[in-house]
Scaffold this active site. Structure first.
Site, PDB file in Angstrom:
ATOM      1  N   LYS A  36      18.399  15.996   6.298  1.00 58.30           N
ATOM      2  CA  LYS A  36      19.608  15.182   6.105  1.00 58.30           C
ATOM      3  C   LYS A  36      19.881  14.952   4.618  1.00 58.30           C
ATOM      4  O   LYS A  36      21.004  15.063   4.154  1.00 58.30           O
ATOM      5  CB  LYS A  36      19.440  13.824   6.796  1.00 58.30           C
ATOM      6  CG  LYS A  36      19.670  13.860   8.299  1.00 58.30           C
ATOM      7  CD  LYS A  36      19.416  12.476   8.875  1.00 58.30           C
ATOM      8  CE  LYS A  36      19.626  12.432  10.377  1.00 58.30           C
ATOM      9  NZ  LYS A  36      21.016  12.627  10.785  1.00 58.30           N
ATOM     10  N   VAL A  60       3.409  10.940   5.041  1.00 57.96           N
ATOM     11  CA  VAL A  60       2.960  10.219   6.233  1.00 57.96           C
ATOM     12  C   VAL A  60       1.748   9.417   5.774  1.00 57.96           C
ATOM     13  O   VAL A  60       0.868   9.944   5.080  1.00 57.96           O
ATOM     14  CB  VAL A  60       2.584  11.201   7.367  1.00 57.96           C
ATOM     15  CG1 VAL A  60       1.989  10.445   8.548  1.00 57.96           C
ATOM     16  CG2 VAL A  60       3.795  12.000   7.815  1.00 57.96           C
ATOM     17  N   LYS A  61       1.748   8.133   6.118  1.00 56.49           N
ATOM     18  CA  LYS A  61       0.656   7.251   5.671  1.00 56.49           C
ATOM     19  C   LYS A  61      -0.691   7.787   6.156  1.00 56.49           C
ATOM     20  O   LYS A  61      -0.791   8.269   7.295  1.00 56.49           O
ATOM     21  CB  LYS A  61       0.889   5.856   6.273  1.00 56.49           C
ATOM     22  CG  LYS A  61       0.503   4.707   5.381  1.00 56.49           C
ATOM     23  CD  LYS A  61       0.925   3.385   6.030  1.00 56.49           C
ATOM     24  CE  LYS A  61       0.618   2.203   5.142  1.00 56.49           C
ATOM     25  NZ  LYS A  61       1.415   2.109   3.928  1.00 56.49           N
ATOM     26  N   LYS A 128      11.620  -8.590  -6.721  1.00 57.17           N
ATOM     27  CA  LYS A 128      10.432  -9.371  -6.337  1.00 57.17           C
ATOM     28  C   LYS A 128       9.981 -10.198  -7.549  1.00 57.17           C
ATOM     29  O   LYS A 128      10.314  -9.856  -8.686  1.00 57.17           O
ATOM     30  CB  LYS A 128       9.323  -8.404  -5.904  1.00 57.17           C
ATOM     31  CG  LYS A 128       9.565  -7.828  -4.517  1.00 57.17           C
ATOM     32  CD  LYS A 128       8.265  -7.286  -3.947  1.00 57.17           C
ATOM     33  CE  LYS A 128       8.423  -7.057  -2.470  1.00 57.17           C
ATOM     34  NZ  LYS A 128       7.203  -6.559  -1.829  1.00 57.17           N
ATOM     35  N   HIS A 136      15.289  -1.022  -0.042  1.00 56.00           N
ATOM     36  CA  HIS A 136      14.439  -0.604   1.081  1.00 56.00           C
ATOM     37  C   HIS A 136      15.220  -0.643   2.386  1.00 56.00           C
ATOM     38  O   HIS A 136      15.964  -1.584   2.635  1.00 56.00           O
ATOM     39  CB  HIS A 136      13.246  -1.549   1.242  1.00 56.00           C
ATOM     40  CG  HIS A 136      12.209  -1.385   0.181  1.00 56.00           C
ATOM     41  ND1 HIS A 136      10.955  -1.914   0.286  1.00 56.00           N
ATOM     42  CD2 HIS A 136      12.224  -0.739  -1.005  1.00 56.00           C
ATOM     43  CE1 HIS A 136      10.246  -1.621  -0.790  1.00 56.00           C
ATOM     44  NE2 HIS A 136      11.010  -0.909  -1.599  1.00 56.00           N
ATOM     45  N   GLU A 155      10.515   4.404   6.748  1.00 52.34           N
ATOM     46  CA  GLU A 155      10.858   3.516   5.635  1.00 52.34           C
ATOM     47  C   GLU A 155      11.481   4.352   4.524  1.00 52.34           C
ATOM     48  O   GLU A 155      10.892   5.356   4.100  1.00 52.34           O
ATOM     49  CB  GLU A 155       9.613   2.802   5.095  1.00 52.34           C
ATOM     50  CG  GLU A 155      10.000   1.800   4.002  1.00 52.34           C
ATOM     51  CD  GLU A 155       8.824   1.306   3.179  1.00 52.34           C
ATOM     52  OE1 GLU A 155       8.550   0.107   3.202  1.00 52.34           O
ATOM     53  OE2 GLU A 155       8.183   2.142   2.497  1.00 52.34           O
ATOM     54  N   ALA A 167       7.721   0.987 -11.186  1.00 52.24           N
ATOM     55  CA  ALA A 167       6.917   0.791  -9.967  1.00 52.24           C
ATOM     56  C   ALA A 167       5.661   1.676  -9.990  1.00 52.24           C
ATOM     57  O   ALA A 167       4.581   1.233  -9.596  1.00 52.24           O
ATOM     58  CB  ALA A 167       7.750   1.089  -8.727  1.00 52.24           C
TER      59      ALA A 167
HETATM   60  P1  0O2 Z   1       2.350   2.168  -0.157  1.00 49.27           P
HETATM   61  O1  0O2 Z   1       0.992   2.686  -0.469  1.00 49.27           O
HETATM   62  O2  0O2 Z   1       3.364   2.479  -1.222  1.00 49.27           O
HETATM   63  O3  0O2 Z   1       2.840   2.548   1.213  1.00 49.27           O
HETATM   64  P2  0O2 Z   1       5.074  -4.314   4.884  1.00 49.27           P
HETATM   65  O4  0O2 Z   1       3.764  -4.645   4.203  1.00 49.27           O
HETATM   66  O5  0O2 Z   1       5.576  -2.954   4.512  1.00 49.27           O
HETATM   67  O6  0O2 Z   1       5.060  -4.506   6.352  1.00 49.27           O
HETATM   68  P3  0O2 Z   1       6.606  -5.800   3.046  1.00 49.27           P
HETATM   69  O7  0O2 Z   1       5.518  -5.973   2.033  1.00 49.27           O
HETATM   70  O8  0O2 Z   1       7.551  -6.943   3.251  1.00 49.27           O
HETATM   71  O9  0O2 Z   1       6.078  -5.415   4.461  1.00 49.27           O
HETATM   72  O10 0O2 Z   1       7.414  -4.500   2.710  1.00 49.27           O
HETATM   73  P4  0O2 Z   1       8.320  -4.219   1.468  1.00 49.27           P
HETATM   74  O11 0O2 Z   1       8.544  -5.419   0.648  1.00 49.27           O
HETATM   75  O12 0O2 Z   1       9.513  -3.522   2.023  1.00 49.27           O
HETATM   76  O13 0O2 Z   1       7.414  -3.214   0.583  1.00 49.27           O
HETATM   77  C1  0O2 Z   1       6.808  -2.122   1.140  1.00 49.27           C
HETATM   78  C2  0O2 Z   1       6.557  -1.028   0.119  1.00 49.27           C
HETATM   79  O14 0O2 Z   1       7.359  -1.184  -1.056  1.00 49.27           O
HETATM   80  C3  0O2 Z   1       5.148  -0.973  -0.410  1.00 49.27           C
HETATM   81  O15 0O2 Z   1       4.364  -0.254   0.496  1.00 49.27           O
HETATM   82  C4  0O2 Z   1       5.316  -0.269  -1.754  1.00 49.27           C
HETATM   83  O16 0O2 Z   1       5.489   1.137  -1.581  1.00 49.27           O
HETATM   84  C5  0O2 Z   1       6.634  -0.838  -2.233  1.00 49.27           C
HETATM   85  N1  0O2 Z   1       6.421  -2.073  -3.006  1.00 49.27           N
HETATM   86  C6  0O2 Z   1       6.690  -3.326  -2.604  1.00 49.27           C
HETATM   87  N2  0O2 Z   1       6.394  -4.209  -3.564  1.00 49.27           N
HETATM   88  C7  0O2 Z   1       5.906  -3.507  -4.606  1.00 49.27           C
HETATM   89  C8  0O2 Z   1       5.426  -3.888  -5.921  1.00 49.27           C
HETATM   90  O17 0O2 Z   1       5.384  -5.030  -6.296  1.00 49.27           O
HETATM   91  N3  0O2 Z   1       5.001  -2.856  -6.727  1.00 49.27           N
HETATM   92  C9  0O2 Z   1       5.051  -1.544  -6.347  1.00 49.27           C
HETATM   93  N4  0O2 Z   1       4.620  -0.632  -7.214  1.00 49.27           N
HETATM   94  N5  0O2 Z   1       5.481  -1.184  -5.108  1.00 49.27           N
HETATM   95  C10 0O2 Z   1       5.921  -2.138  -4.256  1.00 49.27           C
HETATM   96  P5  0O2 Z   1       2.824  -0.523   0.646  1.00 49.27           P
HETATM   97  O18 0O2 Z   1       2.458  -0.373   2.074  1.00 49.27           O
HETATM   98  O19 0O2 Z   1       2.451  -1.835   0.000  1.00 49.27           O
HETATM   99  O20 0O2 Z   1       2.142   0.587  -0.185  1.00 49.27           O
END
Ligand code: 0O2
Length: 245
Positions: A36, A60-61, A128, A136, A155, A167
């Site tokens: 897409k 994929v995680k 944040k 997002h 996501e 980031a």
């Molecule tokens: P990874 O390893 O990148 O996948 P959730 O924990 O997802 O259920 P949340 O925290 O409300 O709920 O989700 P949000 O705010 O949408 O953020 C999810 C993802 O955004 C994170 O995934 C990061 O990839 C990114 N992210 C969020 N906050 C930050 C930050 O402060 N710094 C950076 N560098 N990335 C951020 P994961 O799973 O934490 O990690």
């Protein structure tokens, strides 16, 4: 032969098949989303001679990260609960050139009929506390398998190059740093985010102005073409000819 171990082996095989199917669905969802995004990118480039997408990354995680998140969120360790609670098993990151591109791309994705937007978080309008910025979305997309249709969460993170730069480095600096970060460093991090946001805004402004100049040039070129039919090459010559008459 021990019958218990035969049953266990059967159960194990079933579990393995279910687990593989479960993970495959996320890979297929990302394949669909990649297609897409490629279509949007190519078509946009063709129609507007401009590509708003700098690059796209999908992943994929890993099972390890999924298990850590199950533990962190305290969710039930079964597939239904994992599907509902961990919605970033399939992740897509789109890096755009300008802030306006982020919203444009996000709208194009939201408009697609097979995509359902489940969650929308704008960390650009509301960064944040540490300064993190990105748009997002959790979307749900149908995947058609040989004997079933499944709805899969993906996501999507959309950001500019500057947001991605911040980031990525923030993640690198604080990855596995579990102690409290001194306030001075937190302030500096926020300041760096503010500076990168200023840079984004400045680049966007320059782009708008250059586009305006390009449009003026194009309008003038059209005018010259019309004049060429009358052997008049520029608006100035056209005026001179009028005065001479
Ligand atoms: P990874 O390893 O990148 O996948 P959730 O924990 O997802 O259920 P949340 O925290 O409300 O709920 O989700 P949000 O705010 O949408 O953020 C999810 C993802 O955004 C994170 O995934 C990061 O990839 C990114 N992210 C969020 N906050 C930050 C930050 O402060 N710094 C950076 N560098 N990335 C951020 P994961 O799973 O934490 O990690």
């Amino acid at each position: 032969m021990n019958m218990d171990s035969v049953i266990n082996l059967k159960e194990f095989k079933l579990l393995k098949t279910e687990l593989t199917r479960f993970m495959m669905a996320y890979k297929f969802a990302l394949d669909e989303m990649d297609t897409k995004i490629n279509i949007l990118s190519e078509e946009f480039n063709y129609m507007h001679e401009y590509n708003p997408i700098e690059h796209v990354k999908s992943r994929v995680k890993s099972p390890e990260s999924i298990i850590n998140k199950i533990y962190r969120k305290g969710c039930e360790p079964n597939l239904d609960s994992i599907r509902e609670n961990i919605r970033d098993i399939a992740g897509l990151r789109i890096t755009c050139s300008f802030i306006s591109d982020i919203y444009e791309i996000s709208k194009m994705i939201q408009k697609q009929k097979d995509i359902k937007v489940i969650e929308y978080k704008d960390y650009i309008k509301n960064p944040k506390p540490n300064g993190y910025q990105s748009l997002h979305m959790i979307i749900e997309i149908p995947i058609f398998m040989s004997d079933r249709e499944v709805a899969v969460y993906v996501e999507i993170q959309i950001r500019t190059i500057a947001m991605d730069f911040w980031a990525s480095l923030e993640h690198k600096i604080f990855y596995k740093y579990n102690k409290e970060v001194p306030q001075k460093l937190l302030n500096e991090l926020r300041e760096a985010s503010r500076m990168s946001s200023e840079l984004d805004k400045k680049m966007e402004r320059i782009n708008v102005e250059v586009n305006h100049l390009k449009k003026l040039d194009e309008a003038e070129e059209e005018y010259i073409v019309i004049d060429n039919n009358n052997r008049l090459n520029t608006p100035l010559k056209f005026l001179e000819a009028l005065i001479d008459k």
